[in-house]
Motif scaffolding. Structure first.
Motif, short mmCIF file in Angstrom:
data_model
loop_
_atom_site.label_atom_id
_atom_site.label_comp_id
_atom_site.label_asym_id
_atom_site.label_seq_id
_atom_site.Cartn_x
_atom_site.Cartn_y
_atom_site.Cartn_z
N ILE A 102 2.43 3.63 -7.69
CA ILE A 102 2.43 3.66 -6.22
C ILE A 102 2.02 5.06 -5.76
O ILE A 102 1.69 5.92 -6.57
N HIS A 103 2.06 5.26 -4.42
CA HIS A 103 1.77 6.57 -3.83
C HIS A 103 0.32 6.99 -4.07
O HIS A 103 0.01 8.11 -4.42
N TRP A 104 -0.58 6.03 -3.89
CA TRP A 104 -2.01 6.31 -4.03
C TRP A 104 -2.75 5.22 -3.21
O TRP A 104 -2.17 4.24 -2.78
N GLY A 110 0.84 -1.20 0.00
CA GLY A 110 0.00 0.00 0.00
C GLY A 110 0.86 1.24 0.00
O GLY A 110 2.02 1.22 0.42
N HIS A 111 0.30 2.35 -0.53
CA HIS A 111 1.00 3.63 -0.66
C HIS A 111 2.36 3.41 -1.34
O HIS A 111 2.41 2.89 -2.45
N ALA A 112 3.48 3.78 -0.68
CA ALA A 112 4.79 3.60 -1.33
C ALA A 112 5.52 2.37 -0.81
O ALA A 112 6.72 2.20 -1.07
N GLN A 134 6.02 19.05 -6.99
CA GLN A 134 6.55 18.00 -6.10
C GLN A 134 5.99 16.61 -6.36
O GLN A 134 6.57 15.63 -5.92
N HIS A 135 4.84 16.52 -7.05
CA HIS A 135 4.21 15.22 -7.32
C HIS A 135 3.81 15.13 -8.78
O HIS A 135 3.07 15.99 -9.27
N VAL A 136 4.26 14.09 -9.47
CA VAL A 136 3.81 13.90 -10.85
C VAL A 136 2.34 13.47 -10.87
O VAL A 136 1.84 12.89 -9.92
N TYR A 186 6.29 12.08 6.31
CA TYR A 186 5.67 11.11 7.21
C TYR A 186 4.97 9.96 6.50
O TYR A 186 4.76 8.91 7.10
N ASP A 187 4.60 10.14 5.25
CA ASP A 187 3.98 9.01 4.54
C ASP A 187 5.03 8.07 3.95
O ASP A 187 4.69 7.03 3.38
N HIS A 188 6.32 8.39 4.14
CA HIS A 188 7.41 7.55 3.62
C HIS A 188 8.35 7.04 4.71
O HIS A 188 8.98 6.00 4.56
N LEU A 189 8.48 7.81 5.76
CA LEU A 189 9.36 7.42 6.87
C LEU A 189 8.52 7.43 8.14
O LEU A 189 8.25 8.50 8.71
N GLY A 237 10.23 6.81 -5.48
CA GLY A 237 9.98 7.59 -4.26
C GLY A 237 8.87 8.59 -4.50
O GLY A 237 7.79 8.24 -4.99
N ASP A 238 9.13 9.84 -4.18
CA ASP A 238 8.17 10.94 -4.30
C ASP A 238 8.83 11.98 -5.19
O ASP A 238 9.92 12.45 -4.89
N THR A 239 8.17 12.37 -6.27
CA THR A 239 8.88 13.26 -7.20
C THR A 239 7.94 14.04 -8.10
O THR A 239 6.85 13.57 -8.43
ZN ZN Z 1 4.52 11.12 -0.36
#
Ligand code: ZN
Ligand code: ZN
Length: 365
Positions: A320-322, A108-110, A298-300, A165-168, A260-262
């Motif tokens: 990912i990231h959703w 889930g998420h990333a 910051q987010h594609v 916080y959604d990654h670490l 990651g997040d980009t």
């Molecule tokens: Zn994120």
């Protein structure tokens, strides 16, 4: 952490989720190397020499729009709302016993569990209820992790893309550090090693962009940290004092890219594809993208995610990231429809880049 006062927590929420921060941080960057384009004496910038910047007025405008329009809307594609997200239960026994097959499971998420030649790797592990410093406020999961942390096989390597916080997630990395059989190796961006040290986690290796490390457990396996266009912070006072990026894992039989997040940054992705591609699988963010005027840097969005898929030379990609945290304005299920539309528009076959079910495992080799 649960003793944090509500007023302080609310300020954190405003500053952290949206990308606004307080400028003028007085800290110094212990890893500062003047010859590097993304290094600054007090932190880091993107490869174009710029920071993702969001004046407070933009943040207020976004929050006003969200409030007045009632965003984010509930999932549009499921009559059952959030219950429409099918969460599959991974075959835990198979994953625990597997020493030979290459598998990837979207938790889930990333968070992905990647298994290669007997190595178990987690990306940006997050198994908590909220993506926030406290567990009584902040973005709450709409869809649970597909498996409990205790059901994981023993993890050899954890890669962290950045410190949002959604990654670490502190509780998750502390639990992984206590796993039976000894802690995994935590591979982290420059500066996140210091945060890890403060948590009492010592089996850590820090990476700058383009650093490479040979994994001792698997001959021929390389781990690379690569650029992304993003930013970092965990408090209103530490903006961009730690680095952010993506990860590449290359083994003799499998190559994997985790973005990651980009935001969209063509020069970075073309360099990753040229230097380390092609990839058997790329994990690329497809969620948390609206409104574009605020989130675009910051987010594609799915259209740009397809551009990343092409630029890095991925044979297949997973979105990912959703599907877990409602961080932005689009409905949580928007990528399910938006990604195929973006692929069609770019004339990329839909089977090359898919969103998986929560908990879905693909056996790749
Ligand atoms: Zn994120
Ligand atoms: Zn982030």
């Amino acid at each position: 952490m649960s003793r944090l006062r509500p007023s302080i927590a609310l300020a954190l929420l405003v500053a952290l989720i949206a990308g606004a921060g307080f400028a003028g941080c007085s800290s110094t960057n212990p890893y500062y190397a003047p010859e590097k384009i993304h290094h600054r004496p007090d932190g880091f910038v993107n490869s174009d020499g710029q920071q993702v910047s969001k004046p407070f007025s933009m943040l207020l405008r976004w929050w006003r729009e969200r409030w007045s329009q009632g965003l984010p809307a509930a999932p549009a594609q499921f009559v059952q709302g959030y219950g429409g997200f099918e969460v599959r239960t991974p075959d835990v026994e198979m994953l625990r016993d597997n020493r030979t097959r290459t598998t990837v499971t979207w938790v889930g998420h990333a968070t992905l569990l990647v298994q290669v030649d007997g190595l178990n790797i987690l990306t940006d592990p997050h198994f908590s209820e909220r993506a926030f410093p406290v567990q009584w406020m902040g973005p709450r999961r709409r869809v649970p992790p597909a498996m409990p942390l205790g059901a994981l096989p023993r993890i050899d390597l954890v890669v962290i893309s950045h410190n949002h916080y959604d990654h670490l997630d502190r509780d998750t990395v502390l639990a992984l550090n206590r796993q039976p059989g000894g802690p995994p190796l935590f591979a982290v961006p420059l500066g996140v090693d210091l945060w890890m040290r403060d948590q009492g986690i010592s089996n850590v290796r820090r990476f700058d962009w383009w650093d490479m490390f040979r994994l001792p457990q698997l001959p021929g396996a390389e781990l690379h940290f690569v650029p992304a266009k993003h930013w970092s912070s965990r408090t209103p006072f530490d903006r961009n004092t730690t680095l952010w990026g993506g990860w590449v894992l290359r083994t003799p039989g499998f190559s994997f890219y985790f973005a990651g997040d980009t935001g969209w940054s063509p020069a970075d992705f073309e360099a990753i594809g040229a230097r380390l591609g092609p990839f058997d699988l790329a994990a690329i963010p497809v969620g948390a993208y609206e409104p574009r005027w605020f989130m675009g840097e910051q987010h594609v969005d799915p259209t740009e995610a397809v551009l990343i898929h092409r630029a890095v030379r991925a044979r297949r990609s997973v979105g990912i990231h959703w599907g877990a945290f409602e961080l932005t304005d689009e409905p949580l299920d928007a990528p399910i429809g938006a990604l195929p539309a973006a692929l069609d528009a770019a004339c990329v076959p839909r089977e090359q880049f898919e969103v998986w079910k929560h908990g879905e495992t693909r056996v790749l080799r």
